[in-house]
Motif scaffolding. Structure first.
Motif, short mmCIF file in Angstrom:
data_model
loop_
_atom_site.label_atom_id
_atom_site.label_comp_id
_atom_site.label_asym_id
_atom_site.label_seq_id
_atom_site.Cartn_x
_atom_site.Cartn_y
_atom_site.Cartn_z
N THR A 1 10.37 34.82 115.57
CA THR A 1 10.87 35.69 114.51
C THR A 1 9.80 36.65 114.00
OG1 THR A 1 12.43 33.96 113.85
CG2 THR A 1 12.05 35.74 112.27
N ALA A 2 8.58 36.13 113.83
CA ALA A 2 7.48 36.97 113.34
C ALA A 2 6.88 37.81 114.45
CB ALA A 2 6.41 36.10 112.69
N ASP A 3 7.25 37.53 115.70
CA ASP A 3 6.74 38.24 116.88
C ASP A 3 5.21 38.20 116.94
OD1 ASP A 3 6.86 39.65 119.27
OD2 ASP A 3 6.83 41.60 118.27
N ALA B 1 1.98 23.34 101.75
CA ALA B 1 2.81 22.14 101.65
C ALA B 1 4.19 22.38 102.24
CB ALA B 1 2.93 21.72 100.19
N ILE B 2 4.62 21.47 103.11
CA ILE B 2 5.93 21.55 103.75
C ILE B 2 6.78 20.36 103.28
CG2 ILE B 2 7.17 21.52 105.96
CD1 ILE B 2 5.37 23.93 105.77
N MET C 1 11.36 27.27 104.56
CA MET C 1 9.92 27.43 104.80
C MET C 1 9.65 28.43 105.92
SD MET C 1 6.82 26.94 104.05
CE MET C 1 6.84 25.66 102.84
N ILE C 2 10.44 28.41 106.97
CA ILE C 2 10.22 29.37 108.06
C ILE C 2 10.41 30.79 107.54
CG2 ILE C 2 11.05 30.16 110.32
CD1 ILE C 2 9.47 27.46 110.30
N ASP C 3 11.45 31.01 106.72
CA ASP C 3 11.66 32.34 106.14
C ASP C 3 10.48 32.75 105.26
OD1 ASP C 3 14.11 32.55 107.40
OD2 ASP C 3 15.23 31.81 105.66
N GLN C 4 9.93 31.80 104.51
CA GLN C 4 8.78 32.10 103.66
C GLN C 4 7.56 32.47 104.50
OE1 GLN C 4 8.09 28.94 100.78
NE2 GLN C 4 10.30 28.67 100.53
N LEU C 5 7.36 31.77 105.60
CA LEU C 5 6.22 32.07 106.46
C LEU C 5 6.42 33.39 107.21
CD1 LEU C 5 5.41 28.50 107.84
CD2 LEU C 5 4.08 29.82 106.20
#
Length: 184
Positions: free
Chosen positions: A127-129, A78-79, A87-91
């Motif tokens: 960020t996650a590369d 859920a977004i 959310m991006i940091d959580q992912l």
């Protein structure tokens, strides 16, 4: 069994699939164009046919009774688009802590016409590369799939040019609702 049933249903409906597996255990898949509620069941059937383990991002208002349990079981995340919740940091954290993780995101963020793509998937992949899968549901050819994987360069204009070229011949169910491939 579920994969065979999904393949049968897709064939019955006249859909063909193409699937290039991800180059590694972690990835972001964008799905464009996203113009119809029918994209979801077609995507779920594709995922089942190819035994693809993937989560998908959806607006949090979808995750209510009576569908919440089903959507969560199908890999939904859920977004909350109304406020910035990290959310991006959580992912990114999910990518860092899991051995295997794939998330599918519609870059338009909606089925309605948009003037631009949202940048969350882009920031996440950089960020996650992780590689980005170019997913599509093309109603013009009745093809659904992921047949190309790229690494983002970090140069937005270069990367957007790749997306524009790749998706130029892909048609949503409602072509007039396809969002422009550009960032704000």
């Amino acid at each position: 069994m579920a994969g065979q049933l999904a393949a049968f249903i897709l064939e019955l409906l006249g859909w063909h699939t193409v699937y290039a597996p991800p180059p590694g255990p972690k990835s972001v898949v964008i799905v464009y164009p996203h113009t119809s509620n029918w994209d979801f069941p077609i995507g779920v059937l594709f995922r089942a046919k190819h035994r693809m383990t993937a989560s998908w991002a959806g607006k949090d208002t979808l995750f209510r009774w009576p569908l919440k349990a089903l959507f969560l079981r199908l890999g939904g995340v859920a977004i909350n688009r109304r406020e910035h919740t990290g959310m991006i940091d959580q992912l990114v954290e999910a990518f860092a802590t899991k051995d295997s993780f794939c998330i599918c995101i519609a870059p338009e963020g909606t089925r309605s016409k948009t003037e631009n793509w949202k940048t969350g998937f882009y920031r996440l992949a950089l960020t996650a590369d992780v590689p980005v899968g170019l997913g599509f549901i093309d109603y013009g050819s009745k093809r659904v799939g992921i047949d190309r994987w790229i690494r983002l360069s970090g140069n937005e204009e270069e990367d957007l040019a790749i997306f524009r070229t790749y998706y130029a011949d892909k048609t949503g169910r409602y072509p007039e609702k396809s969002g422009d491939i550009r960032f704000r």
